[in-house]
Scaffold this motif. Structure first.
Motif, PDB file in Angstrom:
ATOM      1  N   THR A 282      -4.618 -36.120 -81.222  1.00 36.33           N
ATOM      2  CA  THR A 282      -5.266 -36.124 -82.678  1.00 36.33           C
ATOM      3  C   THR A 282      -6.373 -35.133 -82.640  1.00 36.33           C
ATOM      4  O   THR A 282      -6.568 -34.384 -83.293  1.00 36.33           O
ATOM      5  N   THR A 283      -7.386 -35.733 -81.731  1.00 31.91           N
ATOM      6  CA  THR A 283      -8.798 -35.133 -81.611  1.00 31.91           C
ATOM      7  C   THR A 283      -8.650 -34.638 -80.268  1.00 31.91           C
ATOM      8  O   THR A 283      -8.266 -35.019 -79.222  1.00 31.91           O
ATOM      9  N   TYR A 284      -9.705 -33.359 -80.120  1.00 29.88           N
ATOM     10  CA  TYR A 284      -9.910 -32.841 -78.647  1.00 29.88           C
ATOM     11  C   TYR A 284     -11.333 -32.964 -78.413  1.00 29.88           C
ATOM     12  O   TYR A 284     -12.045 -32.892 -79.145  1.00 29.88           O
ATOM     13  N   ASP A 285     -11.611 -32.519 -77.082  1.00 33.10           N
ATOM     14  CA  ASP A 285     -12.892 -32.540 -76.601  1.00 33.10           C
ATOM     15  C   ASP A 285     -13.660 -31.405 -77.320  1.00 33.10           C
ATOM     16  O   ASP A 285     -14.788 -31.496 -77.360  1.00 33.10           O
ATOM     17  N   ASN A 286     -13.027 -30.269 -77.616  1.00 36.06           N
ATOM     18  CA  ASN A 286     -13.476 -28.926 -78.398  1.00 36.06           C
ATOM     19  C   ASN A 286     -12.895 -29.263 -79.872  1.00 36.06           C
ATOM     20  O   ASN A 286     -11.948 -29.414 -80.173  1.00 36.06           O
ATOM     21  N   PRO A 287     -13.907 -29.960 -80.695  1.00 34.47           N
ATOM     22  CA  PRO A 287     -13.779 -30.397 -82.104  1.00 34.47           C
ATOM     23  C   PRO A 287     -13.103 -29.281 -82.916  1.00 34.47           C
ATOM     24  O   PRO A 287     -12.369 -29.646 -83.951  1.00 34.47           O
ATOM     25  N   ASN A 288     -13.231 -27.983 -82.557  1.00 33.40           N
ATOM     26  CA  ASN A 288     -12.359 -26.985 -83.286  1.00 33.40           C
ATOM     27  C   ASN A 288     -11.121 -26.927 -83.024  1.00 33.40           C
ATOM     28  O   ASN A 288     -10.325 -26.265 -84.034  1.00 33.40           O
ATOM     29  N   SER A 290      -9.226 -30.037 -83.209  1.00 31.52           N
ATOM     30  CA  SER A 290      -8.945 -31.239 -83.384  1.00 31.52           C
ATOM     31  C   SER A 290      -8.159 -31.138 -84.577  1.00 31.52           C
ATOM     32  O   SER A 290      -8.261 -30.308 -85.558  1.00 31.52           O
ATOM     33  N   TYR A 291      -7.217 -31.950 -84.832  1.00 36.56           N
ATOM     34  CA  TYR A 291      -6.408 -32.292 -85.966  1.00 36.56           C
ATOM     35  C   TYR A 291      -7.204 -33.352 -86.950  1.00 36.56           C
ATOM     36  O   TYR A 291      -8.095 -33.793 -86.487  1.00 36.56           O
ATOM     37  N   SER A 292      -6.716 -33.080 -88.112  1.00 38.54           N
ATOM     38  CA  SER A 292      -7.287 -34.364 -89.141  1.00 38.54           C
ATOM     39  C   SER A 292      -5.971 -35.173 -89.701  1.00 38.54           C
ATOM     40  O   SER A 292      -4.750 -34.834 -89.294  1.00 38.54           O
ATOM     41  N   PRO A 293      -6.280 -36.317 -90.157  1.00 39.14           N
ATOM     42  CA  PRO A 293      -5.080 -37.202 -90.487  1.00 39.14           C
ATOM     43  C   PRO A 293      -3.984 -36.583 -91.489  1.00 39.14           C
ATOM     44  O   PRO A 293      -2.940 -36.868 -91.274  1.00 39.14           O
ATOM     45  N   SER A 294      -4.507 -35.559 -92.247  1.00 39.27           N
ATOM     46  CA  SER A 294      -3.729 -35.004 -93.304  1.00 39.27           C
ATOM     47  C   SER A 294      -2.698 -34.217 -92.460  1.00 39.27           C
ATOM     48  O   SER A 294      -1.761 -33.657 -92.993  1.00 39.27           O
ATOM     49  N   ASP A 295      -3.120 -33.519 -91.149  1.00 35.82           N
ATOM     50  CA  ASP A 295      -2.336 -32.794 -90.465  1.00 35.82           C
ATOM     51  C   ASP A 295      -1.026 -33.541 -89.747  1.00 35.82           C
ATOM     52  O   ASP A 295      -0.086 -32.908 -89.283  1.00 35.82           O
ATOM     53  N   MET A 296      -1.196 -34.869 -89.881  1.00 31.64           N
ATOM     54  CA  MET A 296       0.130 -35.562 -89.143  1.00 31.64           C
ATOM     55  C   MET A 296       1.204 -35.679 -90.236  1.00 31.64           C
ATOM     56  O   MET A 296       1.514 -36.731 -90.645  1.00 31.64           O
ATOM     57  N   ASN A 297       1.752 -34.429 -90.495  1.00 32.32           N
ATOM     58  CA  ASN A 297       2.856 -34.362 -91.506  1.00 32.32           C
ATOM     59  C   ASN A 297       4.085 -33.864 -90.819  1.00 32.32           C
ATOM     60  O   ASN A 297       4.892 -33.458 -91.372  1.00 32.32           O
ATOM     61  N   GLY A 298       4.221 -33.767 -89.502  1.00 37.10           N
ATOM     62  CA  GLY A 298       5.405 -33.256 -88.993  1.00 37.10           C
ATOM     63  C   GLY A 298       5.789 -31.973 -88.608  1.00 37.10           C
ATOM     64  O   GLY A 298       6.579 -31.542 -88.086  1.00 37.10           O
TER      65      GLY A 298
END
Length: 537
Positions: A282-288, A290-298
């Motif tokens: 979902t998210t990474y150490d480097n916030p650049n 990271s995904y957002s919840p809306s990216d969880m679309n397959g």
């Protein structure tokens, strides 16, 4: 002082993220036609057989990436190649932004997709790689600690009929497998020759058991394959297992997605039937990155697109939904967001939703997440010290279900991966009323088996029943030479809810008292039988 601190922090952050991650896509592959014409040169015989059995074509994605292209990339200034993917015809690289961008000048580079979405001219979802919209001996185990989690999904009923996963091969993608090669809980697995080889994609070594900083994979494997006499039985103790380390527990970086895809490709080449991955991104150490919840679309995360290809290639992929249900993130993470995988949420020992289990969301348009659930609250697993312990997490509900499905698939080997997934969903406790918490509910894998076995050895010819779905009256017709037929109807728990004999001149069955759901109907008459399913609205 505050300004000095701020400046130092900025320098630190800038230097920390000076190295960027990106996927570099190639224009072509060499010798594609020759490789497809001679598939044994690129795939194992087991992989070829599995694809043929499920009518899955061997195509360009099965051909390896050009090693010449990779070698050229490694010669470029400031570029480190970390992983490769034949399915995407791509490699994962790390380097300065300017050095990665310069790779676009190479004739064999088709596209570059930075993990930091802000560095791309187009969004992640616009990547040019598109995914298409894939009389027996009775065994009586004494389950001990695992009795609840095995019986909850009715895997024990499969075990009683000697379906324990034998002949099914599972690849486990995880973060570490210490002591699996020596501890007593896996002695049965090793003695039967079912602990196959593995590979550490993070450290690039075949010494899969040497990484000891994480015991997560050992615990995950135990939920499927662990066996301690009268104390602990996994859901598929006789399946075969490949172990792949794709997770670097020391950091969170999108290269782990690339490791996973590479491992999935290896699994495909080896002819693996199933993948269990108790990982989520979902998210990474480097916030650049990271995904957002809306990216969880397959369709956005690299790993989710890779999981969809794995499913298309005939592998049944089982994924933990995640443990973000009680956080701001909340939704199922990648690759569990793929519509082509089974994502597994969590309940407690009483079958009640546990608050940490990640939920479905509006990002998953047109499909249900999670798919089903199993025990994740205080599930029983085995640590690397050969001790039975209890842990929370959908990391463990996933292998509980995965192993159960391996045992189910042994019982119905003619079933396709898609059929297996569909019947597992249909067998679940709230199939007709799914929600974002439990999905379709708790699966009944014994019922799923019965749904497959819809026609028995001596079927009643010219049998019909209608309407289906039914509201109140179910009409049943059968040949005139059969005077009476006994009808037995079972609910999703395998319980008899109607047992009645009907005659040829009175063949309407009143089912209005039944709750909405899926039922099995067995008809017995004149030494002939048939079992079918119907839906009560």
């Amino acid at each position: 002082m505050k300004n000095i601190f701020t400046t130092l922090l900025l320098i630190f952050v800038t230097s920390t993220y000076a190295q960027e991650d990106a996927w570099v896509y190639f224009t072509d592959k060499p010798n594609v036609s020759a490789s497809i014409a001679n598939p044994i040169s690129i795939l194992s015989q087991k992989a070829i057989d599995r694809k043929q059995n499920h009518n899955i074509a061997i195509d360009e994605r099965d051909v390896p990436v050009s090693e010449a292209y990779i070698s050229d990339l490694k010669l470029q200034t400031g570029i480190t190649v970390l992983a490769k993917s034949k399915w995407f015809n791509a490699v994962h690289v790390r380097g300065a932004e300017i050095d990665i961008s310069a790779l676009s000048n190479l004739a064999f580079v088709e596209d570059i997709d930075f993990a930091n979405n802000n560095l791309d001219s187009d969004s992640r979802t616009s990547n040019q790689q598109q995914i298409k919209d894939v009389e027996d001996e009775t065994i009586a185990f004494t389950y001990g600690n695992t009795e609840n989690q095995v019986e909850m999904i009715s895997a024990d009923q499969l075990h009683l009929d000697d379906f324990t996963g034998e002949g099914i091969t599972v690849a486990v993608m995880d973060s570490g497998f210490p002591n699996v090669n020596t501890m007593g809980a896996f002695e049965r697995l090793r003695a039967n020759g079912n602990l196959l080889n593995g590979y550490d994609f993070v450290d690039r070594t075949s010494e899969i058991y040497d990484y000891t900083s994480s015991n997560h994979g050992t615990k995950v494997l135990s939920a499927m394959a662990g066996y301690v006499q009268d104390n602990f039985v996994g859901t598929a103790p006789d399946a075969s297992y490949y172990l792949f380390r794709t997770e670097d527990a020391s950091s969170e970086n999108p290269v782990e997605e690339s490791y996973w895809v590479e491992a999935a490709e290896r699994a495909d080449s080896l002819g693996v039937d199933m993948i269990n991955t108790s990982l989520g991104y979902t998210t990474y150490d480097n916030p650049n990155y990271s995904y957002s919840p809306s990216d969880m679309n397959g369709q956005t995360a690299y790993i989710s697109k890779g999981a969809s290809i794995a499913a298309e290639k005939g592998i049944l992929v089982v994924v933990s939904a995640g443990n973000s249900g009680a956080t701001d993130w909340q939704t199922v993470g990648a690759p569990g967001d793929s519509p082509d995988v089974l994502s597994i949420g969590g309940v407690d020992e009483d079958g009640v939703y546990v608050s940490f289990s990640s939920q479905g969301s509006s990002a998953q348009v047109g499909y249900q997440k999670p798919d089903v659930v199993a025990r994740a609250g205080n599930a029983f697993v085995i640590s690397e010290f050969n001790s039975v312990v209890q842990n929370n997490g959908t990391s463990f509900s996933s292998p509980i279900v995965c192993g159960g499905i391996a045992s189910l698939w042994q019982a119905v080997p003619e079933a396709s991966p898609t059929e297996v997934k569909n019947y597992v969903r249909q067998s679940a406790s709230q199939f007709n009323t799914p929600d974002h918490f439990l999905g379709y509910g708790i699966p009944n894998l014994n019922l799923a088996r019965n749904l497959f076995l819809s026609v028995e050895d001596n079927p009643i010819e010219s049998f019909e029943f209608y309407p289906n779905p039914v509201i109140s009256q179910l009409n049943v017709t059968f040949p005139s030479n059969i005077e009476n037929v006994e009808i037995v109807i079972y609910n999703q728990l395998g319980q008899v809810v109607i047992n009645k004999v009907i005659s040829n001149n009175g063949n309407a069955l009143n089912v209005s008292s039944l709750a909405s759901g899926i039922y099995l109907m067995k008809l017995l008459g004149s030494n002939k039988a048939i079992t079918v399913k119907f839906i009560k609205q």
